[in-house]
Write a protein that holds these residues in place. Structure first.
Motif, PDB file in Angstrom:
ATOM      1  N   VAL A  17       0.817  -1.213   0.000  1.00 36.69           N
ATOM      2  CA  VAL A  17       0.000   0.000   0.000  1.00 36.69           C
ATOM      3  C   VAL A  17       0.854   1.267   0.000  1.00 36.69           C
ATOM      4  O   VAL A  17       0.477   2.276  -0.584  1.00 36.69           O
ATOM      5  CB  VAL A  17      -0.966  -0.007   1.215  1.00 36.69           C
ATOM      6  CG1 VAL A  17      -1.809   1.251   1.267  1.00 36.69           C
ATOM      7  CG2 VAL A  17      -1.848  -1.251   1.184  1.00 36.69           C
ATOM      8  N   ASP A  28      -2.244   3.264  10.045  1.00 33.53           N
ATOM      9  CA  ASP A  28      -2.288   3.140   8.585  1.00 33.53           C
ATOM     10  C   ASP A  28      -1.831   1.749   8.139  1.00 33.53           C
ATOM     11  O   ASP A  28      -0.947   1.145   8.740  1.00 33.53           O
ATOM     12  CB  ASP A  28      -1.395   4.188   7.915  1.00 33.53           C
ATOM     13  CG  ASP A  28      -1.998   5.572   7.910  1.00 33.53           C
ATOM     14  OD1 ASP A  28      -3.149   5.735   8.353  1.00 33.53           O
ATOM     15  OD2 ASP A  28      -1.293   6.508   7.462  1.00 33.53           O
ATOM     16  N   THR A  29      -2.421   1.260   7.052  1.00 35.45           N
ATOM     17  CA  THR A  29      -2.034  -0.027   6.477  1.00 35.45           C
ATOM     18  C   THR A  29      -0.790   0.151   5.618  1.00 35.45           C
ATOM     19  O   THR A  29      -0.730   1.050   4.778  1.00 35.45           O
ATOM     20  CB  THR A  29      -3.184  -0.594   5.619  1.00 35.45           C
ATOM     21  OG1 THR A  29      -4.331  -0.768   6.449  1.00 35.45           O
ATOM     22  CG2 THR A  29      -2.802  -1.925   4.988  1.00 35.45           C
ATOM     23  N   LEU A  30       0.211  -0.712   5.829  1.00 34.27           N
ATOM     24  CA  LEU A  30       1.443  -0.685   5.033  1.00 34.27           C
ATOM     25  C   LEU A  30       1.363  -1.698   3.894  1.00 34.27           C
ATOM     26  O   LEU A  30       1.662  -1.383   2.750  1.00 34.27           O
ATOM     27  CB  LEU A  30       2.653  -0.998   5.912  1.00 34.27           C
ATOM     28  CG  LEU A  30       2.881  -0.061   7.100  1.00 34.27           C
ATOM     29  CD1 LEU A  30       4.041  -0.562   7.939  1.00 34.27           C
ATOM     30  CD2 LEU A  30       3.140   1.355   6.619  1.00 34.27           C
ATOM     31  N   ILE A  32      -0.845  -5.607   2.678  1.00 30.60           N
ATOM     32  CA  ILE A  32      -1.886  -6.588   2.975  1.00 30.60           C
ATOM     33  C   ILE A  32      -1.298  -7.959   2.667  1.00 30.60           C
ATOM     34  O   ILE A  32      -0.818  -8.207   1.554  1.00 30.60           O
ATOM     35  CB  ILE A  32      -3.164  -6.335   2.162  1.00 30.60           C
ATOM     36  CG1 ILE A  32      -3.733  -4.961   2.527  1.00 30.60           C
ATOM     37  CG2 ILE A  32      -4.196  -7.438   2.420  1.00 30.60           C
ATOM     38  CD1 ILE A  32      -4.907  -4.518   1.681  1.00 30.60           C
ATOM     39  N   GLU A  39      -7.277 -12.132   4.258  1.00 33.73           N
ATOM     40  CA  GLU A  39      -6.472 -10.931   4.030  1.00 33.73           C
ATOM     41  C   GLU A  39      -6.153 -10.301   5.380  1.00 33.73           C
ATOM     42  O   GLU A  39      -7.059 -10.043   6.170  1.00 33.73           O
ATOM     43  CB  GLU A  39      -7.234  -9.948   3.148  1.00 33.73           C
ATOM     44  CG  GLU A  39      -7.460 -10.468   1.744  1.00 33.73           C
ATOM     45  CD  GLU A  39      -8.201  -9.478   0.867  1.00 33.73           C
ATOM     46  OE1 GLU A  39      -8.349  -8.307   1.242  1.00 33.73           O
ATOM     47  OE2 GLU A  39      -8.640  -9.896  -0.215  1.00 33.73           O
ATOM     48  N   PRO A  41      -4.262  -7.086   7.103  1.00 37.71           N
ATOM     49  CA  PRO A  41      -3.533  -5.822   6.951  1.00 37.71           C
ATOM     50  C   PRO A  41      -2.412  -5.729   7.986  1.00 37.71           C
ATOM     51  O   PRO A  41      -2.577  -6.144   9.137  1.00 37.71           O
ATOM     52  CB  PRO A  41      -4.606  -4.760   7.208  1.00 37.71           C
ATOM     53  CG  PRO A  41      -5.649  -5.449   8.019  1.00 37.71           C
ATOM     54  CD  PRO A  41      -5.597  -6.910   7.658  1.00 37.71           C
ATOM     55  N   VAL A  42      -1.267  -5.222   7.545  1.00 39.92           N
ATOM     56  CA  VAL A  42      -0.144  -4.955   8.455  1.00 39.92           C
ATOM     57  C   VAL A  42      -0.137  -3.452   8.691  1.00 39.92           C
ATOM     58  O   VAL A  42       0.013  -2.668   7.752  1.00 39.92           O
ATOM     59  CB  VAL A  42       1.192  -5.423   7.856  1.00 39.92           C
ATOM     60  CG1 VAL A  42       2.338  -5.068   8.782  1.00 39.92           C
ATOM     61  CG2 VAL A  42       1.156  -6.924   7.597  1.00 39.92           C
ATOM     62  N   LEU A  43      -0.319  -3.061   9.949  1.00 46.59           N
ATOM     63  CA  LEU A  43      -0.476  -1.653  10.298  1.00 46.59           C
ATOM     64  C   LEU A  43       0.778  -1.108  10.957  1.00 46.59           C
ATOM     65  O   LEU A  43       1.532  -1.856  11.594  1.00 46.59           O
ATOM     66  CB  LEU A  43      -1.651  -1.486  11.269  1.00 46.59           C
ATOM     67  CG  LEU A  43      -2.970  -2.152  10.874  1.00 46.59           C
ATOM     68  CD1 LEU A  43      -3.999  -1.957  11.960  1.00 46.59           C
ATOM     69  CD2 LEU A  43      -3.467  -1.623   9.546  1.00 46.59           C
ATOM     70  N   THR A  44       0.985   0.205  10.832  1.00 41.39           N
ATOM     71  CA  THR A  44       2.050   0.862  11.571  1.00 41.39           C
ATOM     72  C   THR A  44       1.491   1.358  12.899  1.00 41.39           C
ATOM     73  O   THR A  44       0.307   1.685  12.996  1.00 41.39           O
ATOM     74  CB  THR A  44       2.674   2.038  10.782  1.00 41.39           C
ATOM     75  OG1 THR A  44       3.715   2.607  11.554  1.00 41.39           O
ATOM     76  CG2 THR A  44       1.659   3.098  10.433  1.00 41.39           C
ATOM     77  N   GLU A  45       2.340   1.373  13.900  1.00 39.47           N
ATOM     78  CA  GLU A  45       1.930   1.870  15.218  1.00 39.47           C
ATOM     79  C   GLU A  45       2.565   3.218  15.532  1.00 39.47           C
ATOM     80  O   GLU A  45       2.482   3.692  16.660  1.00 39.47           O
ATOM     81  CB  GLU A  45       2.294   0.840  16.292  1.00 39.47           C
ATOM     82  CG  GLU A  45       1.538  -0.472  16.118  1.00 39.47           C
ATOM     83  CD  GLU A  45       1.892  -1.514  17.159  1.00 39.47           C
ATOM     84  OE1 GLU A  45       2.797  -1.270  17.978  1.00 39.47           O
ATOM     85  OE2 GLU A  45       1.252  -2.573  17.142  1.00 39.47           O
TER      86      GLU A  45
END
Length: 71
Positions: A17, A28-30, A32, A39, A41-45
């Motif tokens: 993404v 925010d999603t980095l 998928i 599916e 989503p890999v998110l930022t913290e």
């Protein structure tokens, strides 16, 4: 301080993404990931700039593999 985002499981990279140089905010999603037809989503913290994207669409990641770095 740079935050390394790593895979938590074995999965296929379905969608990237973000791009290097892009701004992201907490949540925010980095990328998928796809695993067992789900599916994920890999998110930022953290808020910051994406300084490295270590995966491409179609890659397979293992648990602990680097996905991205946010500074």
């Amino acid at each position: 301080m740079a935050e390394e985002i790593r895979a938590e499981m074995v999965a296929n990279v379905m969608t990237v993404v973000v791009a290097e140089g892009g701004q992201v905010a907490d949540g925010d999603t980095l990328v998928i990931l796809e695993s067992m037809k789900m599916e994920i989503p890999v998110l930022t913290e953290v808020d910051g700039t994406v300084t490295k994207v270590a995966v491409e669409e179609g890659d397979v990641v293992q648990s602990g593999d680097l996905i991205a770095v946010v500074d």
